[in-house]
Design a protein around this motif. Structure first.
Motif, mmCIF file in Angstrom:
data_model
loop_
_atom_site.group_PDB
_atom_site.id
_atom_site.type_symbol
_atom_site.label_atom_id
_atom_site.label_comp_id
_atom_site.label_asym_id
_atom_site.label_seq_id
_atom_site.Cartn_x
_atom_site.Cartn_y
_atom_site.Cartn_z
ATOM 1 N N GLY A 115 -6.726 -3.644 2.553
ATOM 2 C CA GLY A 115 -6.559 -4.102 1.172
ATOM 3 C C GLY A 115 -5.111 -4.064 0.729
ATOM 4 O O GLY A 115 -4.655 -4.922 -0.039
ATOM 5 N N ASP A 136 -4.107 0.428 4.764
ATOM 6 C CA ASP A 136 -5.452 -0.123 4.598
ATOM 7 C C ASP A 136 -5.383 -1.653 4.509
ATOM 8 O O ASP A 136 -4.415 -2.204 3.954
ATOM 9 C CB ASP A 136 -6.076 0.447 3.319
ATOM 10 N N ARG A 138 -3.267 -6.948 2.390
ATOM 11 C CA ARG A 138 -3.585 -8.185 1.690
ATOM 12 C C ARG A 138 -2.797 -8.303 0.393
ATOM 13 O O ARG A 138 -2.310 -9.394 0.033
ATOM 14 C CB ARG A 138 -5.089 -8.223 1.406
ATOM 15 N N ALA A 139 -2.647 -7.188 -0.306
ATOM 16 C CA ALA A 139 -1.898 -7.200 -1.559
ATOM 17 C C ALA A 139 -0.442 -7.579 -1.326
ATOM 18 O O ALA A 139 0.138 -8.375 -2.078
ATOM 19 C CB ALA A 139 -1.995 -5.832 -2.239
ATOM 20 N N HIS A 163 -3.482 -5.448 -8.075
ATOM 21 C CA HIS A 163 -4.152 -6.295 -7.081
ATOM 22 C C HIS A 163 -5.450 -5.618 -6.668
ATOM 23 O O HIS A 163 -5.489 -4.411 -6.403
ATOM 24 C CB HIS A 163 -3.248 -6.477 -5.868
ATOM 25 N N ARG A 164 -6.511 -6.382 -6.578
ATOM 26 C CA ARG A 164 -7.815 -5.793 -6.288
ATOM 27 C C ARG A 164 -7.870 -5.140 -4.911
ATOM 28 O O ARG A 164 -8.689 -4.253 -4.658
ATOM 29 C CB ARG A 164 -8.917 -6.841 -6.407
ATOM 30 N N GLY A 165 -6.987 -5.558 -4.003
ATOM 31 C CA GLY A 165 -6.964 -4.958 -2.682
ATOM 32 C C GLY A 165 -6.654 -3.476 -2.712
ATOM 33 O O GLY A 165 -7.156 -2.709 -1.883
ATOM 34 N N THR A 212 -9.823 -1.683 -3.797
ATOM 35 C CA THR A 212 -10.730 -1.666 -2.647
ATOM 36 C C THR A 212 -10.321 -0.602 -1.643
ATOM 37 O O THR A 212 -11.155 0.135 -1.104
ATOM 38 C CB THR A 212 -10.752 -3.046 -1.979
ATOM 39 N N ALA A 213 -9.023 -0.496 -1.382
ATOM 40 C CA ALA A 213 -8.525 0.500 -0.438
ATOM 41 C C ALA A 213 -8.810 1.914 -0.928
ATOM 42 O O ALA A 213 -9.265 2.774 -0.162
ATOM 43 C CB ALA A 213 -7.023 0.307 -0.226
ATOM 44 N N ARG A 267 -12.458 2.697 -0.620
ATOM 45 C CA ARG A 267 -12.831 2.886 0.781
ATOM 46 C C ARG A 267 -12.440 4.293 1.245
ATOM 47 O O ARG A 267 -13.209 4.981 1.920
ATOM 48 C CB ARG A 267 -12.142 1.820 1.637
#
Length: 250
Positions: free
Chosen positions: A227, A225, A230-231, A106-108, A111-112, A115
């Motif tokens: 992200g 995080d 969200r995942a 998952h792209r989240g 991203t996490a 970050r």
């Protein structure tokens, strides 16, 4: 009634791990206050997945979605979670249990991790002199390790880094120390370590210790995080929707 979301983590003897995962699940619950969100573990921590599924059924749920809080499709995802779910399903015929894919992919999560990495290097990630080690626990399942290497290779192309390398705390190589040394030997002006790890614990401590000893900044674990949150919710939503479509078609 919406299916219950049963998050399942591996579990650890280190209390920091369970506390971090609990904070993640609390944030998922905070973002979806109308959803019944429960935390469980495969081993070493409580409550265990079978007990939580028993509680879900006892509370009147007819459906549950198990979301593995795992970053790779290794042994726990391929064997432990399906085995526990199969046993629970045979014991709880009135509860329809489906299992989502792991969080990895998952792209989240990417991203996490980025970050966290940006905070560790205290500067922009677009740096041609930067070498990045993406550190994971390590698995005997080669494709799970290869997925970590593929991820950091994609980051390297995206940000134009000098180089990127996967490293592992156990089971396989290279180690974090070896990866840092290799990147420096290849000409990286600075090296930082990102963690492809959900929560702190004994093995993640080894990553932090080795990175610190080598003088490389190391990012925090992914933890709660946004992200990651969200995942978890996306995995639940997609799996619940797919289960509903299958029931409607049957």
């Amino acid at each position: 009634m919406s299916p219950a979301l049963v998050a399942v983590a591996h579990g650890s003897r280190d209390p920091r791990s369970a506390a971090t995962v609990a904070a993640l699940v609390d944030e998922v619950r905070r973002q979806q206050p109308g959803l019944d969100v429960r935390l469980s573990f495969l081993d070493l921590s409580a409550p265990r997945l079978p007990d939580v599924l028993d509680g879900v059924a006892a509370d009147g749920h007819r459906r549950a979605v198990v979301v593995p809080l795992l970053l790779g499709h290794a042994f726990h995802a391929r064997v432990d979670v399906p085995g526990a779910v199969t046993q629970a399903a045979s014991r709880l015929p009135g509860l329809d249990i489906t299992t989502s894919p792991v969080l990895g992919g998952h792209r989240g999560l990417s991203t996490a991790a980025l970050r966290r990495l940006a905070a560790a290097v205290a500067g922009p990630l677009h740096d041609p002199g930067l070498g990045v080690v993406l550190a994971a626990i390590g698995s005997s399942h080669a494709p799970a390790n290869a997925a970590v290497a593929d991820l950091v290779a994609g980051w390297t192309r995206r940000f134009g880094w000098h180089g990127g390398c996967a490293a592992f705390a156990t089971t396989t190589t290279p180690t974090v120390s070896q990866a840092i040394a290799d990147l420096r030997a290849s000409g990286a002006r600075r090296v930082a370590v990102a963690q492809w790890i959900l929560a702190p614990g004994l093995l993640p401590d080894r990553i932090v210790r080795d990175a610190t000893a080598a003088g490389a900044p190391v990012a925090d674990a992914l933890a709660a995080d946004p992200g990651v949150v969200r995942a978890v919710l996306d995995r639940y939503d997609d799996t619940a929707a797919g289960s509903a479509r299958r029931r409607a078609a049957s």
